[in-house]
Each structure stands twice: as structure tokens, then as C-alpha cells.
Design an enzyme around this catalytic site. Sequence first.
Site, short mmCIF file in Angstrom:
data_model
loop_
_atom_site.label_atom_id
_atom_site.label_comp_id
_atom_site.label_asym_id
_atom_site.label_seq_id
_atom_site.Cartn_x
_atom_site.Cartn_y
_atom_site.Cartn_z
N ARG A 257 0.27 -1.71 -0.12
CA ARG A 257 0.00 0.18 -0.04
C ARG A 257 0.93 1.49 0.16
NH1 ARG A 257 0.25 1.82 5.46
NH2 ARG A 257 0.14 -0.44 6.78
N HIS A 261 -1.93 3.94 7.01
CA HIS A 261 -3.41 3.14 6.87
C HIS A 261 -4.99 2.99 6.32
CE1 HIS A 261 -5.07 -0.98 8.88
NE2 HIS A 261 -5.63 -0.53 9.75
N TYR A 270 7.44 4.69 9.83
CA TYR A 270 7.33 3.55 10.08
C TYR A 270 7.77 2.98 8.67
CZ TYR A 270 2.21 3.09 8.77
OH TYR A 270 1.25 2.96 8.25
#
Length: 450
Positions: A257, A261, A270
Site C-alpha cells: 500500500r 493504513h 514506520y
Amino acid sequence: MGSLHHLREETFAMVRVLDPDGNLVGEPPDLDDARLLEFYRWMVFARIFDERCLNLQRQGRMGTYAPLAGQEAAQVGSAFALEPDDWVFPSYREHAVTMIHGLPMENVLLYWMGREEGNRIPEHVNVFTVAVPIATQIPHAVGAAWAAKIRGDRRAFIVYFGDGATSEGDFHEGCNFAGVFKAPVVFFCQNNQFAISVPLHRQTASETIAQKAVAYGFPGVRVDGNDVLAVYKVTREALDRARAGEGPTLIEAVTYRFGPHTTADDPTRYRTPEEVEEWRERRDPITRMRRFLMAKGLLDEAQDRAIAEEARDRIAAAVRAVEQMPKAAPESIFDYVYAQLPWHLEEQRRELLEELGRTSGTPGGGTGAGGSGDGTGGGGAGAAPTGRAGSSGTNAAGAPEGGAGSTRGGRAGGPAGAAGAAAGGDPSPPRAGGGAGGAGASGDARGGGW
């Protein structure tokens, strides 16, 4: 260690038809040129839809949103492998899958705008409601598949989830049950490398997710999730296997992706920019398919621009239609889960009405304008990607039921069709309460196309 290496490299070798440059490197599925272009149109549509929803969220016109950019091939390829009677059990990211399988675009927009009507699935659309809790849709899908098998129904079921869901008990319980009872279900994992901020290597010590199927006694397949032709091919085979009574399959679609999220997190905390850029520049599923089509002479620059423009127009029309709907009544939060409210929710609803200065109201929403039975659609705005325009009008709850026709050429039907299906003993999973509007009624209708 030697046996584990063998398991990963040979048993679960990555299935691929196109390389990142769009060259054929595997046996392609048997698809005509029109269908290949349809795949591409849907992938472009999904990317633009995603960009539009992100903008709406940033403008405060949408509450939150779970982006799918980067996963277009996994979603489009698997959705087109389905037959019209098959059932889809999504998580919260399968916007393209659900629209391809007949869910009006307005429903998707409404859901992420925080309106209950969005998760109120029109009759004849074989899509279960969005599941935000991780992996809870897996037992639902397995149960529905097992019930269909007991009834002698030959349809297949597919359940979507991410790599993070494979850490949940629901995943393991669902796989175990499906393996023992040979439920006609396909477990479709979109391994997009991160469960929110947790990378895959912290999610599992297994080399692949596909190999987990071995423990449950059914096949696991690892496919390049950015290769729409490969995804279509392996999903079609798994669904055929389910319909033939051979039981479940676990598919691991390896993808990525591009965005967060959801719009509630910050992926720069991250992931490295280099990693994201590598996937965007080298492995973009849309670029791969575009190169393949151009090399075959099926697409040129002008057509490509026209496809994107058409997608923008359709999405803009749907957004306008949804934003012009009357505001939902606060008590509508009680209307779409239960056919008959439990006593404690009925009490809460009454208290809310009293707080609002009202003393009456009818739970369950309206009945919807319904379709005409000829596939032209009933109420709603008629703005789904491939659906024909419906007449104006909403149901009593202001929902877009009956609108839009199918995104794949006019599946679904109005209230009369729904009644007919029920009378025929349709073994479909139960739906939430509420009105019954329909979406036009042509019977099937796949392939009618964009």
C-alpha cells in the site's frame, strides 16, 4: 532448514504473468482484448477514486478513509474472477472489489462519510458488510460457505483480509474449520507488508503466508499481487476449485500500500521514503498493465487520458449526488443492523428520540424506490462506474438504494426481484434489517462492461 527452504522456494514460488515492465513471463489467462482493457479501466478508476477520497477526507468532507492505492491489481484481478452469484466478504479496504461486484459507488462514499446507509447493502448485491475489526469477517465467510455446501449450492465465497489478520485467532479458526469441512471458500490475503505500522516480519516467523495453508490441509498459492493477470488466473482457479467441491484455498497476494493504513496514521514514522519509492517507481500495478496494453496495441496515450477523464467525471457525479442527500436522522444509527431491535437498543433509541424532542419514529428505514425490473435502476444517482443512470429519488432514509445499476452492467434488481429470490430459497447469508430498495433488475450481468 533444508525442508523449509524447499517449502518456500518451490511449493510457494511466486506466480507471475507480467514482469514489472509489462512483459509476458508466464502463461496468460484466456481473456479477450475487451476484458483486458476493462481490467485497466477499473484499475485507473480505483486509483482516481482513492485520490478523490483522500482529498475529501483532508477537506473535512469525509470522516476517515482506508486507502487502497498500490493494491489495484490484487483487487481488480480477484474481483473479476468471481461469478455473479459468488459472495464477497470484505474487510475495510476492498472498495474496488465491492464496486466491481455490484455495490454502488455511493454506498462506499456514504460509509466513509459516516452514514449508516453506506453499509446497507442493496438486495441482489452479494457483498457482505464492511468489517472494521480485524479478521472477524473470516468466520462469517466460512460459516456462509459451509451453509451453502450443506444446501447443495454450488456458489463460491471469497474473504479478503490483510497480513495483520493472519495473527488473529479468527483467521486460524476459520482456516481450520474450512479445511475440515471443505467449505467452498477462498481466503484472499492482500499482503501489503504492514499491519498499520507493524512490518510483516514482526507479524509472522513464516517465510510466506501461503504456506500456512499446509497446516490446515488445503492449497496455498503465492501470487504477485501487482500483476492483475496473475491474480485473476490464480483466483479463478481457486474459485473453480471451491465450486467443484474441492474445498478452500489460501491466496497470498504480495503487494504494497502506497499510502497510510488509514488517514488516521502517519506512515513516514514506520517506513522509509526509499522503500515507498521503490514500489511506486518499479512495481506500480497500473504502470505494468499500461505497458502491456500499449505493447499489444490496445491502448494509446489519448485513450489513456480519456479513461482517466471518464473516471473523474463519474466519481465527481457520485460525490455531488451523495453530498446533496438530506442529512440522516440521528436515530438512523439503530436502523440497519437488526431486523428487530433488541430491547436494550430499543430503549436507547427511545431515549435518543426523547432527547431530540420527539416521541415516535419507525425503525428499519424505508422501502426504497426499487428498480424497474429492466436493469435501468431505481432510485439513487446513477453514478457508479459502469452502471446506467438511474432515476432520481431516495428511500425514506435518504439512502441510495436502487440507484446506479450494477457497476458490471446492471446486476441486481428492485423489491420484486428481492422477493422472488427469497421465495426461491436463496441461501444467501442474512442481511441487516432496513428497507429493501433495489438496484435495477436485469438478472445478471457480468461483462456488460464499462
